[in-house]
Design a protein around this motif. Structure first.
Motif, short mmCIF file in Angstrom:
data_model
loop_
_atom_site.label_atom_id
_atom_site.label_comp_id
_atom_site.label_asym_id
_atom_site.label_seq_id
_atom_site.Cartn_x
_atom_site.Cartn_y
_atom_site.Cartn_z
N ALA A 477 13.64 -11.99 -21.43
CA ALA A 477 13.76 -11.58 -20.03
C ALA A 477 15.18 -11.11 -19.77
CB ALA A 477 13.42 -12.74 -19.09
N ILE A 478 15.29 -10.17 -18.80
CA ILE A 478 16.60 -9.85 -18.21
C ILE A 478 16.76 -10.80 -17.03
CG2 ILE A 478 17.97 -8.10 -17.01
CD1 ILE A 478 16.47 -5.99 -18.63
N THR A 479 17.71 -11.73 -17.15
CA THR A 479 17.80 -12.82 -16.18
C THR A 479 18.70 -12.52 -15.00
OG1 THR A 479 19.61 -13.81 -17.46
CG2 THR A 479 17.35 -14.53 -17.97
N GLN A 480 19.65 -11.60 -15.19
CA GLN A 480 20.63 -11.35 -14.13
C GLN A 480 21.34 -10.04 -14.42
OE1 GLN A 480 23.74 -14.28 -14.00
NE2 GLN A 480 24.61 -13.55 -12.07
N LEU A 481 21.88 -9.43 -13.37
CA LEU A 481 22.79 -8.31 -13.57
C LEU A 481 23.88 -8.39 -12.51
CD1 LEU A 481 22.30 -5.81 -11.29
CD2 LEU A 481 20.22 -5.55 -12.63
N THR A 482 25.08 -7.94 -12.87
CA THR A 482 26.21 -7.91 -11.95
C THR A 482 26.87 -6.54 -12.01
OG1 THR A 482 27.74 -8.77 -13.62
CG2 THR A 482 26.63 -10.39 -12.20
N VAL A 483 27.47 -6.14 -10.88
CA VAL A 483 28.21 -4.87 -10.80
C VAL A 483 29.57 -5.17 -10.19
CG1 VAL A 483 28.20 -2.50 -9.96
CG2 VAL A 483 26.04 -3.65 -10.47
N VAL A 490 22.03 -1.18 -7.76
CA VAL A 490 20.95 -1.10 -8.75
C VAL A 490 19.61 -1.23 -8.04
CG1 VAL A 490 19.93 -2.16 -10.79
CG2 VAL A 490 22.42 -2.08 -10.54
N ASP A 491 18.68 -0.33 -8.36
CA ASP A 491 17.31 -0.43 -7.86
C ASP A 491 16.60 -1.48 -8.71
OD1 ASP A 491 14.72 -0.19 -7.03
OD2 ASP A 491 14.57 1.98 -7.38
N LYS A 492 16.54 -2.70 -8.19
CA LYS A 492 16.00 -3.80 -8.98
C LYS A 492 14.51 -3.66 -9.26
CE LYS A 492 19.53 -7.14 -7.60
NZ LYS A 492 19.82 -8.47 -7.01
N SER A 493 13.85 -2.80 -8.48
CA SER A 493 12.41 -2.59 -8.74
C SER A 493 12.19 -1.86 -10.05
CB SER A 493 11.78 -1.82 -7.59
OG SER A 493 12.27 -0.49 -7.54
N THR A 494 13.26 -1.19 -10.57
CA THR A 494 13.11 -0.47 -11.83
C THR A 494 13.50 -1.31 -13.04
OG1 THR A 494 15.35 0.46 -11.63
CG2 THR A 494 13.54 1.73 -10.67
N ILE A 495 13.99 -2.53 -12.80
CA ILE A 495 14.35 -3.42 -13.91
C ILE A 495 13.07 -4.07 -14.46
CG2 ILE A 495 15.62 -5.51 -14.54
CD1 ILE A 495 17.45 -3.23 -13.98
N PRO A 496 12.85 -4.04 -15.77
CA PRO A 496 11.63 -4.65 -16.34
C PRO A 496 11.56 -6.15 -16.01
CG PRO A 496 12.76 -3.30 -17.97
CD PRO A 496 13.68 -3.40 -16.81
N GLN A 497 10.36 -6.58 -15.72
CA GLN A 497 10.11 -8.00 -15.47
C GLN A 497 9.42 -8.59 -16.70
OE1 GLN A 497 11.17 -9.36 -12.45
NE2 GLN A 497 12.04 -7.29 -12.24
N THR A 543 20.68 -11.46 -20.72
CA THR A 543 19.35 -11.58 -21.31
C THR A 543 19.15 -12.95 -21.95
OG1 THR A 543 20.08 -10.75 -23.47
CG2 THR A 543 19.36 -9.11 -21.85
N THR A 544 17.90 -13.32 -22.07
CA THR A 544 17.52 -14.39 -23.00
C THR A 544 16.74 -13.71 -24.13
OG1 THR A 544 15.49 -14.85 -21.75
CG2 THR A 544 17.43 -16.18 -21.24
N ASN A 545 17.08 -14.07 -25.34
CA ASN A 545 16.57 -13.34 -26.50
C ASN A 545 15.57 -14.19 -27.28
OD1 ASN A 545 18.46 -11.34 -25.79
ND2 ASN A 545 20.04 -12.34 -27.03
N SER A 546 14.65 -13.50 -27.98
CA SER A 546 13.67 -14.20 -28.81
C SER A 546 14.22 -14.50 -30.19
CB SER A 546 12.41 -13.34 -28.94
OG SER A 546 12.72 -12.10 -29.59
N VAL A 547 15.41 -13.95 -30.50
CA VAL A 547 16.04 -14.15 -31.80
C VAL A 547 17.45 -14.68 -31.57
CG1 VAL A 547 16.78 -13.07 -33.96
CG2 VAL A 547 14.69 -12.28 -32.81
N GLY A 548 17.84 -15.71 -32.29
CA GLY A 548 19.17 -16.27 -32.15
C GLY A 548 20.23 -15.40 -32.80
#
Length: 803
Positions: A477-483, A490-497, A543-548
């Motif tokens: 998941a993309i957990t957060q974004l900062t500017v 940022v148009d958060k509706s375009t960020i993948p969920q 992000t949180t990643n599926s691979v370490g």
């Protein structure tokens, strides 16, 4: 570690008594590497036993070898090393090279087949002359030897012990290399003795042969490699600089990018600075000679008076209008922006500074600027510091400030080092020999198009850009974004969920919203600056990643150019600090000149409507200008006029202040003009007597008496300032050994300042080491050489002895 090799036994610091470089002296000047052959060229200082005197070591058995080494194997190229000792000067056959009394400090330069190196002295000790050597790497021979002090008016002696016997004029430049633009080389020299001009004005092409305290331009014969002097600049007050040890040669010269840094009558600019607190902007094609300016002052493009000593040199950035950067000892790094006066001649104006200051001791590196593929808005200013380690800032000031970039902490850096860059990484070593590498993390979870440019965006409008990213690994998941700048939305509706599969590409939109903004700077505003110009900020995805093992934060760059359709007045800098004038020095009428810039940052012409100031003089009491644009004059879109302002202490000592306003149909703005004036510093010197009192000023002997092995005895040196302005220690060579400075490099260090009515102290320890029994008493000796910018004080050499 792949390979290591010691090429020679290094020269011992104890053989010369200069403690600038402790313990041993070997390879000091930065090597030059030929990328076509992978050969590194450098000089190494060592000994030839019994060469000039009996013994295996000793000053006069010291020599220099010139090396050529294969960087892949560290083995010598056949025919190397080359002994350069004994080579005679082309311009003065009386003088020849003695490696033991001289130091190869500046970086090397290679022009064609010839490698050039410059040499200076060890703490101004012994009989030495500044030298440029050239070795042809194909013939493996010395092809040129240029002495900076030559001819009948230069000092010469075959006795190598007396200090200054060869005229000095060493080239050291705090390690900065020889500058070249092809068949010319430029360098700066230090203190010297006497002068051929004898105070009389001289053209730079007049052939002066005593080139101490000078910027020198050598012509290079492309066929033979020989060099000869074709131009020079010597400050009109260089004799005073010698008296105060205000070594011009503590800073090298930088040749600026001629495609940007140029103007009417000027196609190439050089910039230099040293201990005397001035930055000189020079025409590289006409350096200025001696006393060729108005009133027999300096014929240079501009003098920026800072009253702050520089050891190193300036950095430059040719984009976004052009900037130069300078880091004085113990002060912030300052940026100066390129502008032009009414005649189209280049001038530099203070644009901003770092909030942080450099170390309060000698050793900061030269400011170095990098960009991302030469794109405006991506410039980073890098600086090494002997205390703080590696530092970085965004190179273009915003509201007069360069914003710091947080970096992993490094140890304090060795003196005069600068970072090296390659393959998106930065490398630097600290004073403990630890190598650091900084760069983008190796394991990135995303690949994105960054930085993203919004192009030109008019104030009171918006622009939208699309960022595209591809997942390199599976993203949970993309957990957060900062500017960093809230005007980038940022148009958060375009960020993948949710999850993003490896290899999947996604896009999202960012809008730069410049609507409904007050077109001015607001104090304590959390938004970015809304005045015209190139702006940039960071957008960071978490992000949180599926691979370490992969990064969980990913910064992206956003940049664009804010423009105003209407005229827009820009007035910089916001403060013109003229510093302090020292009054009462015989033969001097001090003044200080700075530049401020009146600019039209809009897209339509701007008309000057009027001016206002604090008092009824030109720019206010003590401040004048002869080049203000007349009321009613027009500055075209994107144009700017640099205005010289001069400060004179018209009412004597004290503080001076004026608020100067400019009114136009593109708005109004003001700048502060400030300065002060005081009497000269005055040094009072004394040595403690060991009984709670102090010896007279004329006593230069520090006598410890006797001490048993294992005991310690201490004495102090005291320098007090009895004058009316700050006193600066301009030379300090403390002792090491059995008699040593307790806080070496800290107490009474070079560039240390002493406030009015204050004193500074240096503690010296006599501590004999353990001895075998039945050893007769013997005497230990040492010295501490000191000078200040009190021109009436002179060099003090404190003799020290203990039994």
């Amino acid at each position: 570690l792949l390979l290591t090799r010691q090429v020679q036994t290094p020269f011992l610091q104890s053989d010369i008594g200069c403690t600038d470089i402790p313990n041993t002296i070997g390879i000091i000047g930065t090597p030059v590497i030929d990328p076509n052959t992978d050969i590194a060229y450098f000089y190494a200082k060592t000994y030839i036993p019994n060469f000039r005197t009996a013994g295996n070591t000793g000053t006069f058995n010291g020599v220099y070898y010139f090396y050529a080494v294969d960087v892949k194997t560290l083995q010598d190229v056949p025919g190397y090393p080359v002994l350069v000792d004994g080579s005679y000067a082309d311009n003065d056959p009386r003088k020849y090279f003695v490696g033991g009394t001289i130091l190869q400090r500046p970086s090397l330069s290679k022009i064609g087949n010839v490698v050039y190196a410059a040499f200076g002295g060890h703490c101004d000790l012994f009989n030495y002359t500044g030298t440029v050597l050239g070795v042809d790497v194909t013939t493996q021979k010395v092809v040129t030897n240029f002495a900076t002090e030559s001819g009948p008016n230069s000092r010469f002696s075959t006795d190598w012990l007396p200090n200054g016997g060869g005229g000095q004029a060493g080239i050291w430049q705090s390690g900065m290399g020889l500058a070249s633009d092809g068949n010319r080389m430029f360098f700066v020299t230090g203190n010297g003795n006497g002068g051929e001009n004898q105070g009389l004005p001289a053209n730079g092409a007049s052939g002066c042969r005593t080139l101490a305290e000078a910027v020198v331009n050598l012509g290079v014969d492309p066929t033979t490699g020989k060099v000869s002097a074709i131009d020079y600049f010597q400050p009109y007050d260089y004799i005073n600089m010698d008296g105060g040890d205000q070594d011009f040669g503590s800073g090298g010269i930088a040749l600026l990018d001629p495609t940007v840094f140029k103007g009417t009558g000027v196609s190439r600019i050089g910039v230099t600075s040293g201990k005397n607190g001035k930055i000189y902007i020079l025409n590289a094609d006409n350096l200025g000679g001696y006393k060729q300016g108005q009133g027999q002052t300096d014929l240079v493009l501009q003098t920026i008076t800072t009253n702050k000593a520089v050891f190193g040199g300036v950095g430059s950035y040719p984009l976004e209008g052009g900037y130069i950067y300078s880091t004085p000892v113990g002060y912030p790094t300052s940026a100066y922006k390129l502008g032009f006066n009414g005649a189209g001649q280049p001038v530099f104006t203070f644009a901003g500074a770092t909030p942080e200051v450099s170390a309060g001791r000698v050793g900061g590196g030269v400011p170095t600027i990098t960009t991302f593929k030469g794109q405006p808005g991506t410039a980073i200013l890098w600086l090494t510091d002997p205390d703080a380690g590696l530092r970085a800032w965004y190179a273009v000031p915003q509201n007069g400030v360069m914003t710091r970039i947080n970096l992993p902490q490094t140890g304090g850096i060795n003196k005069f080092q600068r970072p090296a860059f390659g393959d998106t990484r930065m490398y630097v070593t600290d004073a403990n020999g630890v190598l650091y590498c900084l760069g983008s993390p190796v394991n990135l979870p995303l690949k994105c198009n960054s930085p993203v440019s919004f192009g030109d965006v008019a104030l009171n409008s918006t622009a939208t850009a699309t960022l595209s990213c591809t997942a390199i690994i599976g993203i949970n998941a993309i957990t957060q974004l900062t500017v960093g700048d809230a005007r980038f939305v940022v148009d958060k509706s375009t960020i993948p969920q949710g999850a993003i599969a490896a290899g999947k590409t996604f896009s999202f939109n960012v809008t730069w919203d410049l609507r409904n903004v007050a077109v001015n700077n607001a104090a304590n505003a959390s938004y970015g600056n809304t005045s015209p110009g190139i702006k940039s900020t960071a957008l960071t995805l978490y992000t949180t990643n599926s691979v370490g093992g992969y990064a969980t934060s990913f910064p992206l760059g956003l940049t664009g150019n804010q423009v105003s359709r209407a005229a827009y007045l820009g007035l910089t800098p916001i403060t013109n600090d003229f510093g302090g004038l020292v009054l009462g020095i015989a033969g001097e009428t001090p003044s200080s000149t700075l530049q401020f810039t009146i600019a039209n940052l809009g897209l339509t012409p701007m008309t000057i409507l009027g001016y206002a100031y604090t008092y009824d003089e030109d720019l206010g009491t003590g401040f004048t200008s002869t080049d203000l644009p007349p009321v009613g004059s027009i500055i075209q879109a994107g144009g700017a006029v640099s205005v010289p302002a001069t400060f004179n202490a018209t009412t004597g000592t004290g503080d001076y202040l004026s608020y100067f306003f400019v009114y136009s149909d593109g708005g109004k703005a003001n700048t502060i003009l400030e300065g002060s004036a005081s009497t000269a510093p005055k040094a009072n010197f004394s040595i403690s007597n060991g009984e709670g009192g102090w010896l007279g000023q004329s006593n230069l002997l520090m006598d410890f008496g006797s001490a048993k092995p294992g005991e310690t005895v201490s004495r102090q040196i005291r320098i007090c300032n009895e004058g009316g302005s700050v006193l600066t220690v301009s030379k300090s060579k403390p002792p090491l050994g059995a008699i040593r400075a307790q806080n070496y490099g800290i107490d009474l260090h070079e560039s240390q300042t002493i406030a009015v009515n204050d004193c500074a102290y240096g503690t010296v320890i006599f501590g004999p080491g353990a001895e075998p029994p039945n050893i007769p008493d013997f005497t230990e000796t040492n010295t501490w050489t000191l000078n200040t910018d009190d021109l009436s004080w002179g060099v003090h050499v404190v003799q020290m002895m203990g039994v």
